[in-house]
Design a protein around this motif. Structure first.
Motif, PDB file in Angstrom:
ATOM      1  N   GLU A  95       0.686   3.569   1.913  1.00 42.39           N
ATOM      2  CA  GLU A  95       1.363   3.833   3.500  1.00 42.39           C
ATOM      3  C   GLU A  95       2.537   3.071   3.791  1.00 42.39           C
ATOM      4  O   GLU A  95       3.468   3.433   4.584  1.00 42.39           O
ATOM      5  N   THR A 150      -6.194   8.668   0.579  1.00 37.64           N
ATOM      6  CA  THR A 150      -6.370   7.389   0.143  1.00 37.64           C
ATOM      7  C   THR A 150      -7.811   7.266  -0.617  1.00 37.64           C
ATOM      8  O   THR A 150      -8.200   6.224  -1.358  1.00 37.64           O
ATOM      9  N   ARG A 151      -8.795   8.066  -0.344  1.00 32.82           N
ATOM     10  CA  ARG A 151      -9.960   8.276  -0.996  1.00 32.82           C
ATOM     11  C   ARG A 151     -10.160   9.377  -2.149  1.00 32.82           C
ATOM     12  O   ARG A 151      -9.392  10.446  -1.984  1.00 32.82           O
ATOM     13  N   SER A 209       0.880  -1.353  -0.097  1.00 36.86           N
ATOM     14  CA  SER A 209       0.069   0.082   0.068  1.00 36.86           C
ATOM     15  C   SER A 209       0.973   1.163   0.000  1.00 36.86           C
ATOM     16  O   SER A 209       2.249   1.228   0.434  1.00 36.86           O
TER      17      SER A 209
END
Length: 480
Positions: free
Chosen positions: A112, A152-153, A110
């Motif tokens: 992150e 992330t969105r 990911s």
């Protein structure tokens, strides 16, 4: 198209992208009319003033060595790639890029995780004196409010944040905000920098053909071989949600949200475990040839179909690919069957029998399948003119979906029957007894029950003995 194409020529996409740097201008002075009583007949010569050199801030003087990578991040965004990237300054002052490289379709990191790994790596090298500075660039929620949290969105993407650290100084972050307006992206400039400094960044030209990332580290899937001799790998990319395209029909499931809504409703009812649901569970979840199974834990819940079958065979587990994105409670299991041919399948009972799969390699497995495509197969001759046998059948791993236990096949229809799901019969299909391997001494050597939705068939009428081809997903469970 390479990323450099965005800077040297227009295409349809680039015409919708603008990259001006916005800045706050000083308000204009109002013109004041001035009356002059004495007229001057001669205008004295005014000596030319020396051009004042534009001063560069101390912060920008340090940051400017990373201008190439700021522009590289912008170029990636223009082509739809929002991955974090990084660069570092070597002891000799040279700047090189660093990125993680995906080497396996079934495993990635990911954003992150990428940022965390990059920071840990660079901080260690900075402390050891191997590098002088570094910068990590990622897309954030920054909106001139100090919030550099990872975006992330879809509605969170507001800036490219640059997290940097120079030897002997504190870590810091700045950001290049952007806005989306009518399919355009407008970069608003880094507030800490002057108009001239922002323009200096935006005017940076990337060199076509130059390798900006000479330091790449492959992302490898975690893997161990346990005491039973089974290789256990981690996978975190595959999602089995599209298995439902085989149950409801591909076009139906992709284009009609009511099917997904129905599954979500069943999942919620199953988790709530209300008495009314329990009393009617059989009519909602179990049908003549198909049953729906639910799985819940503290992290996630899921629902998937299981095709009922009596067909079973001996199997030896060699590799288990556990899905990290399903809390390791879903898995694709691979190995030889009947000591002869290799298969891999989605284990529908993995959550309940994980321990048995991990310690007991020799198993007796029920195997069945779900067809995504079923078409009439026409026999063909080999390039050398050899005619294919009418009994020829085969299966092979799907090139498009290798991590989902999917196979392309040519099979023979041994038998079939109609089947329906739900009390209203709204889902109609067939259970096809499909021979995938022709064996001289054993008719059902590898002959499995396959569910196919009528809409996934590219022909009208099934007949016994006909040859068919298509794409299916294998599923299995430990036989009782």
């Amino acid at each position: 198209m390479g990323i450099f194409d965005f800077f040297k020529k227009k295409n349809n996409r680039q015409e919708n992208v603008s990259t001006p740097v916005q800045y706050n201008e000083m308000p204009e002075e109002k013109a004041v009319e001035k009356r002059v009583e004495e007229v001057v007949e001669t205008i004295p010569e005014v000596p030319a003033q020396p051009i004042e050199e534009v001063k560069i801030s101390e912060q920008y003087e340090k940051i400017r060595i990373y201008n190439d990578y700021i522009m590289y991040s912008i170029a990636l965004q223009l082509r739809g790639d929002l991955a974090p990237i990084s660069a570092f300054e070597k002891e000799n002052g040279e700047v090189e890029g660093f990125a993680y490289m995906v080497t396996e379709e079934g495993y990635t990191l990911s954003a992150e995780e990428v940022i965390e790994r990059m920071e840990k790596k660079f901080e260690s090298e900075l402390e050891e004196g191997k590098i002088k500075s570094y910068m990590i660039l990622y897309h954030s929620q920054f909106d001139n409010d100090g919030n550099h949290s990872l975006a992330t969105r879809e509605n969170e993407f507001k800036a490219i944040t640059m997290a940097y650290h120079f030897k002997g100084e504190n870590q810091d972050k700045i950001a290049l905000p952007y806005v989306f307006e009518n399919d355009n992206i407008t970069y608003k400039g880094i507030v800490e920098f002057s108009h001239e400094e922002n323009n200096d960044i935006m005017n940076t030209q990337l060199v076509e053909g130059k390798n900006y990332f000479t330091n790449m580290e492959p992302i490898k899937a975690p893997e161990i071989t346990n005491e039973a001799g089974i290789k256990v790998r981690k996978s975190n990319v595959p999602s089995l949600i599209n298995t439902w395209s085989g149950i409801f029909g591909h076009d139906n499931f992709q284009n009609n949200p009511s099917y997904a809504d129905h599954l979500i409703a069943l999942l919620k009812e199953g988790k709530a475990n209300e008495p009314d649901f329990e009393n009617n569970k059989a009519s909602k979840m179990e049908f003549a040839d198909v049953k729906f199974k639910t799985l819940f834990n503290e992290e996630f819940g899921t629902i998937y179909p299981e095709i009922k079958t009596d067909f079973s065979l001996d199997f030896e587990t060699k590799v288990i690919s556990e899905l990290e994105n399903a809390s390791n409670e879903e898995a694709i299991v691979a190995g030889p069957a009947r000591d002869t041919f290799g298969v891999w399948f989605f284990a529908t009972d993995y959550a309940e029998k994980r321990d048995q799969y991990l310690v007991q390699p020799h198993l007796h497995i029920n195997l069945s399948g779900i067809a995504f495509v079923l078409d009439v197969h026409k026999d063909f001759d080999l390039p050398d003119g050899t005619k294919m046998s009418e009994e020829f059948t085969t299966y092979m791993p799907s090139k498009d979906l290798p991590n989902y236990a999917c196979f392309d096949f040519i099979g023979k229809v041994i038998d079939f029957k109609e089947t329906v799901l739900f009390e209203d019969g709204s889902v109609q299909g067939y259970i096809v007894k499909l021979k995938l391997i022709t064996h001289e001494e054993m008719d059902d050597f590898f002959t499995i029950d396959v569910f196919v939705h009528k809409d996934n068939m590219r022909f009208e009428t099934l007949t016994k003995g006909m040859k068919v081809a298509g794409l299916l997903q294998l599923q299995g469970k430990i036989a009782e």
